[in-house]
Structures are given as C-alpha cells and as structure tokens.
Design an enzyme around this catalytic site. Structure first.
Site, PDB file in Angstrom:
ATOM      1  CB  CYS A 136     -32.990   9.613 -22.427  1.00  0.00           C
ATOM      2  SG  CYS A 136     -32.237  10.926 -21.460  1.00  0.00           S
ATOM      3  CG  HIS A 137     -34.963   9.090 -16.631  1.00  0.00           C
ATOM      4  ND1 HIS A 137     -35.444  10.232 -17.261  1.00  0.00           N
ATOM      5  CD2 HIS A 137     -35.936   8.685 -15.784  1.00  0.00           C
ATOM      6  CE1 HIS A 137     -36.651  10.505 -16.805  1.00  0.00           C
ATOM      7  NE2 HIS A 137     -36.972   9.581 -15.917  1.00  0.00           N
TER       8      HIS A 137
END
Length: 172
Positions: A136-137
């Site tokens: 998700c980063h």
C-alpha cells in the site's frame, strides 16, 4: 487463537500474525515490543499466542531481507478473509504494483470499478492489514504527492526511499 511473532528489525519492533490460512497481519516498526503486541491484539479477537511456525519464520525472514534491500517480492500465503469483498479486490490489485513503481489511487480505482471509486479505494488501502507484503505504500495521490499511509508518512517515505521511488514525488 492466532499465532504471532514479535521481533526486532533495524527499523524497530515489528509483528506478524497468522491464521491457519496464512499471514493475516503485519505491524509496521514501532519503538516498543509492547506497542506491537497491542496492535496485534487489536487486529485479532484478543487471543494471541506468541509462537514460531514455519510460515511466520519465512515471513519474518522475508521482511528483514526486504528492509535490508535484499528482497523485493514476498512468497508467503495470506489470509485476507477479514476484509470485505471490495477490500480484498483492492488488496489483490495492490499486489500487482511492482517494487520500484508508484501508482495512484485513481489507477487502482480504474481496475476495481471505475475512477470515481478513488475515495473508497483510499479507505480500502488504509485498512490493509498486511502492509509491505501488500504494498500500500506504493500508492500515491494523483498529483504525485505522498498521499496518506496508515503507518505514518515518515514510514511511507522510508519505504519509498528504500525502493528508490521517493524522488518521483512532488515536494510538498
């Protein structure tokens, strides 16, 4: 009862929890072992058994190798059953974003239902229980600004710097 392991990494204390189906939670680096244990308990029904398993050991080793810059993919089974069908669809799409690449919330939205789903995608990304492994980063705002991150923006910057993508973002 879920099994978990808490360990020290070069970035701080981390935790991993598993169910019989696979890895179900990762706690990003924190300053204390107690904070990691608290987060793991909050993501479970409260019952946590700190115990090694082959899967937990493999996930721990892969995370440490990733942080050391020696690994850019993960090979452990995941249990995404706590997510809604929409969240699981978003998380599976996140897994297709390769190491060293950035994508926008709109990019994800266009693959899970349409560009107008960007806010819902942001909520699903923020609810990701397995950060780093489900990357998700690597999701940033459409204008190439950092966007948000459940682990805090300084951790997001650290992960993106590790992957060599931080310089692609707008300064802000």
């Amino acid at each position: 009862m879920q099994r978990a392991v808490i360990f020290h990494s070069p970035w701080g204390w981390m935790g991993i929890a598993e169910s019989p189906k696979g890895i179900r939670a990762i706690v990003l680096p924190k300053r204390s072992k107690r904070a990691v244990e608290s987060d793991l308990r909050a993501q479970s029904d409260g019952s946590l058994q700190q115990e090694e398993s082959a899967r937990l050991e493999a996930a721990r080793r892969q995370l440490l190798d990733y942080i050391a810059g020696r690994r850019n993919t993960f090979d452990v089974s995941l249990d995404l059953s706590e997510g809604t069908p929409f969240q699981r669809k978003v998380w599976r799409t996140l897994q297709r974003v390769p190491y060293g690449k950035l994508r926008s919330y709109q990019w994800i939205a266009s693959r899970v239902g349409g560009k107008y789903y960007a806010r819902a995608v942001g909520n699903a990304v923020g609810a990701n229980p397995i950060p780093i492994v489900i990357p998700c980063h690597r999701i940033v705002a459409h204008d190439a600004s950092l966007g948000g991150f459940s682990g805090g923006l300084s951790m997001k910057r650290k992960l993106l710097a590790l992957e060599g993508t931080l310089t692609q973002l707008q300064r802000g």
